[in-house]
Design a protein around this motif. Structure first.
Motif, PDB file in Angstrom:
ATOM      1  N   TYR A   1      31.488 -62.380  -9.045  1.00  0.00           N
ATOM      2  CA  TYR A   1      30.364 -62.479  -7.581  1.00  0.00           C
ATOM      3  C   TYR A   1      29.183 -63.126  -6.986  1.00  0.00           C
ATOM      4  O   TYR A   1      28.711 -63.160  -6.342  1.00  0.00           O
ATOM      5  N   PHE A   2      28.786 -63.826  -8.461  1.00  0.00           N
ATOM      6  CA  PHE A   2      27.365 -65.247  -8.806  1.00  0.00           C
ATOM      7  C   PHE A   2      28.381 -66.023  -7.839  1.00  0.00           C
ATOM      8  O   PHE A   2      27.218 -67.212  -7.271  1.00  0.00           O
ATOM      9  N   ASN A   3      29.923 -66.133  -8.562  1.00  0.00           N
ATOM     10  CA  ASN A   3      29.720 -67.671  -8.340  1.00  0.00           C
ATOM     11  C   ASN A   3      30.487 -67.693  -6.601  1.00  0.00           C
ATOM     12  O   ASN A   3      30.164 -68.233  -6.058  1.00  0.00           O
ATOM     13  N   LEU A   4      31.173 -66.155  -6.228  1.00  0.00           N
ATOM     14  CA  LEU A   4      31.196 -66.240  -4.879  1.00  0.00           C
ATOM     15  C   LEU A   4      29.966 -66.189  -3.841  1.00  0.00           C
ATOM     16  O   LEU A   4      29.391 -66.659  -3.005  1.00  0.00           O
ATOM     17  N   ALA A   5      28.928 -65.679  -4.475  1.00  0.00           N
ATOM     18  CA  ALA A   5      27.088 -65.568  -3.847  1.00  0.00           C
ATOM     19  C   ALA A   5      27.276 -67.195  -3.804  1.00  0.00           C
ATOM     20  O   ALA A   5      27.053 -67.522  -2.408  1.00  0.00           O
ATOM     21  N   THR A   6      26.676 -68.047  -4.769  1.00  0.00           N
ATOM     22  CA  THR A   6      26.363 -69.261  -4.728  1.00  0.00           C
ATOM     23  C   THR A   6      27.282 -69.861  -3.369  1.00  0.00           C
ATOM     24  O   THR A   6      27.172 -71.235  -3.170  1.00  0.00           O
ATOM     25  N   PHE A   7      29.429 -70.019  -3.612  1.00  0.00           N
ATOM     26  CA  PHE A   7      29.830 -70.953  -2.521  1.00  0.00           C
ATOM     27  C   PHE A   7      29.377 -70.174  -1.115  1.00  0.00           C
ATOM     28  O   PHE A   7      29.003 -71.331  -0.293  1.00  0.00           O
TER      29      PHE A   7
ATOM     30  N   GLY B   1      26.896 -72.192   3.348  1.00  0.00           N
ATOM     31  CA  GLY B   1      25.845 -71.751   4.415  1.00  0.00           C
ATOM     32  C   GLY B   1      24.862 -73.362   4.991  1.00  0.00           C
ATOM     33  O   GLY B   1      24.569 -73.532   5.806  1.00  0.00           O
ATOM     34  N   LEU B   2      24.100 -74.052   3.786  1.00  0.00           N
ATOM     35  CA  LEU B   2      23.591 -75.013   3.825  1.00  0.00           C
ATOM     36  C   LEU B   2      24.484 -75.435   4.045  1.00  0.00           C
ATOM     37  O   LEU B   2      23.669 -76.754   5.120  1.00  0.00           O
TER      38      LEU B   2
ATOM     39  N   THR C   1      24.588 -64.939   5.281  1.00  0.00           N
ATOM     40  CA  THR C   1      23.457 -63.195   4.792  1.00  0.00           C
ATOM     41  C   THR C   1      24.861 -63.076   4.023  1.00  0.00           C
ATOM     42  O   THR C   1      24.925 -62.146   3.744  1.00  0.00           O
ATOM     43  N   LEU C   2      26.111 -62.408   5.405  1.00  0.00           N
ATOM     44  CA  LEU C   2      27.311 -62.095   5.186  1.00  0.00           C
ATOM     45  C   LEU C   2      27.802 -62.471   3.413  1.00  0.00           C
ATOM     46  O   LEU C   2      29.131 -61.974   2.891  1.00  0.00           O
ATOM     47  N   GLY C   3      27.849 -63.448   3.003  1.00  0.00           N
ATOM     48  CA  GLY C   3      28.204 -64.473   2.156  1.00  0.00           C
ATOM     49  C   GLY C   3      27.211 -64.360   1.365  1.00  0.00           C
ATOM     50  O   GLY C   3      27.485 -63.334   0.271  1.00  0.00           O
TER      51      GLY C   3
ATOM     52  N   VAL D   1      23.722 -63.002   0.388  1.00  0.00           N
ATOM     53  CA  VAL D   1      22.647 -62.661  -0.032  1.00  0.00           C
ATOM     54  C   VAL D   1      23.924 -60.592   0.375  1.00  0.00           C
ATOM     55  O   VAL D   1      23.212 -59.926  -0.427  1.00  0.00           O
ATOM     56  N   PHE D   2      25.283 -60.482   1.056  1.00  0.00           N
ATOM     57  CA  PHE D   2      26.094 -59.079   0.393  1.00  0.00           C
ATOM     58  C   PHE D   2      26.524 -59.370  -0.806  1.00  0.00           C
ATOM     59  O   PHE D   2      26.438 -59.175  -1.229  1.00  0.00           O
ATOM     60  N   PHE D   3      26.855 -60.678  -1.553  1.00  0.00           N
ATOM     61  CA  PHE D   3      27.833 -60.329  -2.524  1.00  0.00           C
ATOM     62  C   PHE D   3      26.608 -60.551  -4.060  1.00  0.00           C
ATOM     63  O   PHE D   3      26.360 -60.598  -4.862  1.00  0.00           O
ATOM     64  N   ILE D   4      25.512 -60.771  -3.264  1.00  0.00           N
ATOM     65  CA  ILE D   4      24.455 -60.708  -4.855  1.00  0.00           C
ATOM     66  C   ILE D   4      24.306 -59.018  -4.850  1.00  0.00           C
ATOM     67  O   ILE D   4      23.666 -58.753  -5.559  1.00  0.00           O
ATOM     68  N   LEU D   5      24.097 -58.969  -3.539  1.00  0.00           N
ATOM     69  CA  LEU D   5      23.936 -57.303  -3.421  1.00  0.00           C
ATOM     70  C   LEU D   5      24.906 -56.280  -4.252  1.00  0.00           C
ATOM     71  O   LEU D   5      24.862 -55.341  -4.931  1.00  0.00           O
ATOM     72  N   VAL D   6      26.444 -57.139  -4.243  1.00  0.00           N
ATOM     73  CA  VAL D   6      27.220 -56.577  -4.675  1.00  0.00           C
ATOM     74  C   VAL D   6      27.521 -56.789  -6.233  1.00  0.00           C
ATOM     75  O   VAL D   6      27.466 -55.413  -7.345  1.00  0.00           O
ATOM     76  N   LEU D   7      26.410 -57.717  -6.340  1.00  0.00           N
ATOM     77  CA  LEU D   7      26.481 -58.109  -8.003  1.00  0.00           C
ATOM     78  C   LEU D   7      25.443 -57.483  -8.562  1.00  0.00           C
ATOM     79  O   LEU D   7      26.157 -56.664 -10.268  1.00  0.00           O
ATOM     80  N   LEU D   8      24.500 -56.565  -7.716  1.00  0.00           N
ATOM     81  CA  LEU D   8      23.945 -55.906  -8.485  1.00  0.00           C
ATOM     82  C   LEU D   8      23.973 -54.354  -8.335  1.00  0.00           C
ATOM     83  O   LEU D   8      24.224 -53.423  -9.199  1.00  0.00           O
ATOM     84  N   LEU D   9      25.328 -54.324  -7.561  1.00  0.00           N
ATOM     85  CA  LEU D   9      26.336 -52.326  -7.675  1.00  0.00           C
ATOM     86  C   LEU D   9      26.663 -53.036  -8.640  1.00  0.00           C
ATOM     87  O   LEU D   9      27.198 -51.981  -9.408  1.00  0.00           O
ATOM     88  N   GLU D  10      27.175 -53.960  -9.065  1.00  0.00           N
ATOM     89  CA  GLU D  10      27.921 -53.986 -10.337  1.00  0.00           C
ATOM     90  C   GLU D  10      27.895 -53.490 -11.040  1.00  0.00           C
ATOM     91  O   GLU D  10      28.381 -53.100 -12.289  1.00  0.00           O
ATOM     92  N   LYS D  11      26.498 -54.008 -11.717  1.00  0.00           N
ATOM     93  CA  LYS D  11      25.511 -54.084 -12.706  1.00  0.00           C
ATOM     94  C   LYS D  11      25.390 -52.129 -12.980  1.00  0.00           C
ATOM     95  O   LYS D  11      25.438 -52.325 -14.096  1.00  0.00           O
ATOM     96  N   ASN D  12      24.873 -51.786 -11.543  1.00  0.00           N
ATOM     97  CA  ASN D  12      24.126 -50.512 -12.186  1.00  0.00           C
ATOM     98  C   ASN D  12      25.134 -49.437 -12.286  1.00  0.00           C
ATOM     99  O   ASN D  12      25.385 -48.443 -12.548  1.00  0.00           O
ATOM    100  N   PHE D  13      26.495 -49.420 -10.875  1.00  0.00           N
ATOM    101  CA  PHE D  13      27.725 -48.288 -11.218  1.00  0.00           C
ATOM    102  C   PHE D  13      28.722 -49.073 -11.030  1.00  0.00           C
ATOM    103  O   PHE D  13      29.701 -48.864 -10.834  1.00  0.00           O
ATOM    104  N   ASN D  14      29.503 -50.470 -12.122  1.00  0.00           N
ATOM    105  CA  ASN D  14      30.726 -50.377 -12.460  1.00  0.00           C
ATOM    106  C   ASN D  14      31.272 -50.399 -10.919  1.00  0.00           C
ATOM    107  O   ASN D  14      32.547 -50.230 -11.795  1.00  0.00           O
ATOM    108  N   ILE D  15      31.674 -50.835 -10.102  1.00  0.00           N
ATOM    109  CA  ILE D  15      32.011 -51.083  -9.108  1.00  0.00           C
ATOM    110  C   ILE D  15      33.369 -51.215  -9.071  1.00  0.00           C
ATOM    111  O   ILE D  15      34.616 -51.439  -8.596  1.00  0.00           O
TER     112      ILE D  15
END
Length: 132
Positions: free
Chosen positions: A4-10, A15-16, A46-48, A50-64
């Motif tokens: 998820y971190f790699n996707l967020a970075t990509f 975007g930049l 936003t959809l790449g 920010v979204f994957f940073i949020l997915v990363l946090l959800l993974e850490k907290n809820f093991n999705i």
């Protein structure tokens, strides 16, 4: 989580890069009007990113990722997001060049529909993880 971190970075880099492409492509072509190219940058971030940073946090907290559907969801989400960004880019380039392709709206609509399905699927995955 690294995925998820790699996707967020990509998507951040994409975007930049698209922001620079928009600015330079319109400048080179002397274009001063409105173009869809201006939103590729914000959608990718936003959809790449920010979204994957949020997915990363959800993974850490809820093991999705323990949900069996997460792999299929990830493929659908990324394919549809890249598809949407590609159609935005194509439409924007055509706008800057003063051309048009009538069917592009329908092609872009398919990408948006797939992205919508992926987002709903993600909500279902997160809901199951929260309940457990």
């Amino acid at each position: 989580m690294k995925k998820y971190f790699n996707l967020a970075t990509f998507y951040l880099i994409l975007g930049l890069v698209m922001g620079v492409f928009y600015r330079e492509f319109t400048k080179i072509n002397g274009f001063e009007g409105q173009t869809v190219l201006s939103v590729v940058h914000t959608h990718a971030i936003t959809l790449g990113f920010v979204f994957f940073i949020l997915v990363l946090l959800l993974e850490k907290n809820f093991n999705i990722s323990k949900n069996k559907g997460i792999k299929g969801w990830g493929i659908l989400y990324n394919v549809s997001l890249v598809y949407v960004l590609a159609t935005f880019t194509a439409r924007g380039i055509l706008q800057v060049l003063g051309k048009d392709f009538a069917g592009l709206s329908h092609i872009a609509g398919l990408g948006h529909a797939l992205l919508g399905v992926a987002l709903i699927w993600f909500v279902v995955i997160v809901n199951k993880a929260i309940k457990e």
